[in-house]
Design a protein around this motif. Structure first.
Motif, PDB file in Angstrom:
ATOM      1  N   SER A 186       0.955  -1.293   0.343  1.00  0.00           N
ATOM      2  CA  SER A 186      -0.194   0.124   0.030  1.00  0.00           C
ATOM      3  C   SER A 186       0.979   1.245   0.034  1.00  0.00           C
ATOM      4  N   ASP A 187       2.087   1.326   0.514  1.00  0.00           N
ATOM      5  CA  ASP A 187       2.688   2.377   0.802  1.00  0.00           C
ATOM      6  C   ASP A 187       3.997   2.305  -0.132  1.00  0.00           C
ATOM      7  N   GLU A 188       4.015   1.502  -1.244  1.00  0.00           N
ATOM      8  CA  GLU A 188       4.961   1.330  -2.337  1.00  0.00           C
ATOM      9  C   GLU A 188       5.554   2.536  -2.895  1.00  0.00           C
ATOM     10  N   LYS A 232       0.264  -1.348   9.005  1.00  0.00           N
ATOM     11  CA  LYS A 232       1.424  -1.787   9.601  1.00  0.00           C
ATOM     12  C   LYS A 232       2.323  -0.959   8.810  1.00  0.00           C
ATOM     13  N   GLU A 233       2.125  -0.935   7.419  1.00  0.00           N
ATOM     14  CA  GLU A 233       3.217  -0.037   6.369  1.00  0.00           C
ATOM     15  C   GLU A 233       3.188   1.417   7.116  1.00  0.00           C
ATOM     16  N   ASP A 234       2.171   2.108   7.213  1.00  0.00           N
ATOM     17  CA  ASP A 234       2.187   3.456   7.527  1.00  0.00           C
ATOM     18  C   ASP A 234       2.985   3.465   8.814  1.00  0.00           C
ATOM     19  N   TYR A 235       2.979   2.869   9.869  1.00  0.00           N
ATOM     20  CA  TYR A 235       3.757   2.850  10.936  1.00  0.00           C
ATOM     21  C   TYR A 235       5.293   2.560  10.783  1.00  0.00           C
ATOM     22  N   PHE A 241      11.322   8.295   9.829  1.00  0.00           N
ATOM     23  CA  PHE A 241      11.555   9.595  10.350  1.00  0.00           C
ATOM     24  C   PHE A 241      11.309  10.134  11.768  1.00  0.00           C
ATOM     25  N   TRP A 242      10.739   9.279  12.649  1.00  0.00           N
ATOM     26  CA  TRP A 242      10.585   9.621  13.962  1.00  0.00           C
ATOM     27  C   TRP A 242      10.889   8.280  14.730  1.00  0.00           C
ATOM     28  N   PRO A 243      11.075   8.828  16.121  1.00  0.00           N
ATOM     29  CA  PRO A 243      11.011   7.574  17.116  1.00  0.00           C
ATOM     30  C   PRO A 243       9.709   6.786  17.110  1.00  0.00           C
ATOM     31  N   LYS A 244       9.857   5.642  17.593  1.00  0.00           N
ATOM     32  CA  LYS A 244       8.664   4.431  17.502  1.00  0.00           C
ATOM     33  C   LYS A 244       7.318   5.128  18.353  1.00  0.00           C
ATOM     34  N   CYS A 245       7.528   5.942  19.140  1.00  0.00           N
ATOM     35  CA  CYS A 245       6.475   6.286  19.873  1.00  0.00           C
ATOM     36  C   CYS A 245       5.711   7.394  19.337  1.00  0.00           C
ATOM     37  N   ILE A 246       6.386   8.433  18.615  1.00  0.00           N
ATOM     38  CA  ILE A 246       5.968   9.228  17.758  1.00  0.00           C
ATOM     39  C   ILE A 246       5.199   8.749  16.503  1.00  0.00           C
ATOM     40  N   ALA A 247       5.834   7.608  15.849  1.00  0.00           N
ATOM     41  CA  ALA A 247       5.386   6.959  14.812  1.00  0.00           C
ATOM     42  C   ALA A 247       4.032   6.597  15.000  1.00  0.00           C
ATOM     43  N   ALA A 251       0.712   7.262  12.833  1.00  0.00           N
ATOM     44  CA  ALA A 251       0.260   6.272  12.015  1.00  0.00           C
ATOM     45  C   ALA A 251      -1.255   6.066  12.484  1.00  0.00           C
ATOM     46  N   LYS A 252      -1.703   6.449  13.557  1.00  0.00           N
ATOM     47  CA  LYS A 252      -3.175   6.410  13.976  1.00  0.00           C
ATOM     48  C   LYS A 252      -3.918   7.389  13.555  1.00  0.00           C
TER      49      LYS A 252
END
Length: 264
Positions: A186-188, A232-235, A241-247, A251-252
Motif C-alpha cells: 500500500s505504501d510502495e 502496519k506499513e504506515d507505522y 522519520f520519527w522515534p517509534k512512540c511518535i510514529a 500512524a493512527k
C-alpha cells in the motif's frame, strides 16, 4: 519532440470500465508523448483497446502484482522521462507539456509531480479534507529554491505522502532501478519517495491540477483501506522519520485522514 523525451505507460488490469477514458485523456495531450500499455492479465478487452487506439501492448509474463507491473512498465519505456498512468485515472491536456518543460529546465531532476483532483461518480472534486492536508504538506516545495533541499522534502514526507503516485513523472537517468520495492503493498509509492528524497536532485512540484485520480469501490486504494492492510506499513514509514512512540501516534492519525478515500 516530446516522443523523444516522454512516455506514458498505462498499467492495465483485467477489464476496467475506465481504461478507455484514461487512453482518451492521453491522446488529447497538447504535446504528444509515447504511449504504451502493459498488463499481467492479457485479455481481448485490452487487446481491442490497444488496436483501436494504436497503442503497443507489452505483457508481463513474470511475477504479477501492482508493484511488479509498475517496475515492468517503467523498464519498457525507452525515453528519459516516464509517467506510470493508472488505468482508472485521467490526465488533463497540459500534463505532458508542463512535465517535460519543468524536467528539461532542471539541472538534475528526480521526479516531477503535479497537484490533482479526485474523480468521484464522474465528477471532479477539487477540494476536500485529504486534498487540503496534502497541499499543506507540499506547500514548501512550491518554492523553486527549496525543490533541491533534501531536508525540506524529507520534512514534508515525514508527516505523510502528499505526492499522488499517478501524478508523478520519473527522470529515469537520475533514479535507482527498480524504483518500487515489491514487499510493500500500500505504501510502495511513499517508500519510493522516501528513498528518492535522499538523492541529490530536484523534486519538481507543479501546484496546478493536471490530473484526476478516480476514487471508486473497486480501486486498489479502497480495497486496501477496507482490509486495514495499510496500518502496519504506515507505522513502518513513520519510523523512518520519527522515534517509534511518535510514529505510532502519527500512524493512527494518518489512518483517520485516509478515510476520505473510501466511497462511503
Amino acid at each position: 519532440m516530446a516522443t523523444d523525451k516522454h512516455t506514458f505507460v498505462i498499467c492495465a488490469y483485467k477489464e476496467s470500465v475506465y481504461l478507455e477514458e484514461c487512453i482518451k485523456s492521453l491522446k488529447k495531450q497538447k504535446m504528444q508523448s509515447n504511449i504504451i500499455m502493459i498488463t499481467s492479465t492479457p485479455n481481448k478487452y485490452i487487446d481491442n483497446l490497444c488496436k483501436n487506439y494504436n497503442i503497443e501492448l507489452k505483457v508481463n509474463d513474470g511475477e504479477g502484482g501492482i508493484v511488479q507491473d509498475w517496475n515492468f512498465g517503467y523498464n519498457q519505456a525507452k525515453t528519459p522521462y516516464v509517467t506510470i498512468a493508472h488505468q482508472d485515472d485521467i490526465y488533463f491536456p497540459d500534463y505532458s507539456i508542463r512535465a517535460v518543460k519543468m524536467l528539461e529546465q532542471s539541472k538534475k531532476p528526480l521526479i516531477y509531480f503535479s497537484d490533482y483532483c479526485e474523480v468521484r461518480n464522474g465528477k471532479k472534486v477539487i477540494s476536500n479534507q485529504l486534498l487540503k492536508i496534502k497541499r499543506i504538506l507540499l506547500f514548501p516545495l512550491r518554492a523553486k529554491a527549496l525543490q533541491n533541499s533534501r531536508f525540506v522534502r524529507r520534512r514534508s514526507l515525514s508527516l505523510g505522502s502528499g505526492i499522488c503516485c499517478p501524478a508523478v513523472t520519473y527522470a529515469k537517468n537520475n533514479l535507482p532501478n527498480p524504483v518500487f520495492q515489491v514487499r510493500y503493498r500500500s505504501d510502495e509509492d511513499w517508500e519510493a519517495w522516501e528513498r528518492i528524497s535522499k538523492l541529490k536532485g530536484a523534486f519538481l512540484y507543479d501546484p496546478t491540477i493536471q490530473m484526476g485520480h478516480r476514487i471508486h469501490e473497486e480501486s486498489e486504494t479502497s480495497i486496501i483501506l477496507g482490509d486495514n492492510a495499510r496500518n502496519k506499513e504506515d507505522y513502518e514509514m513513520f519510523c523512518k522519520f520519527w522515534p517509534k512512540c511518535i510514529a505510532k501516534i502519527l500512524a493512527k492519525l494518518y489512518s483517520k485522514s485516509e478515510n476520505s478515500n473510501k466511497m462511503s
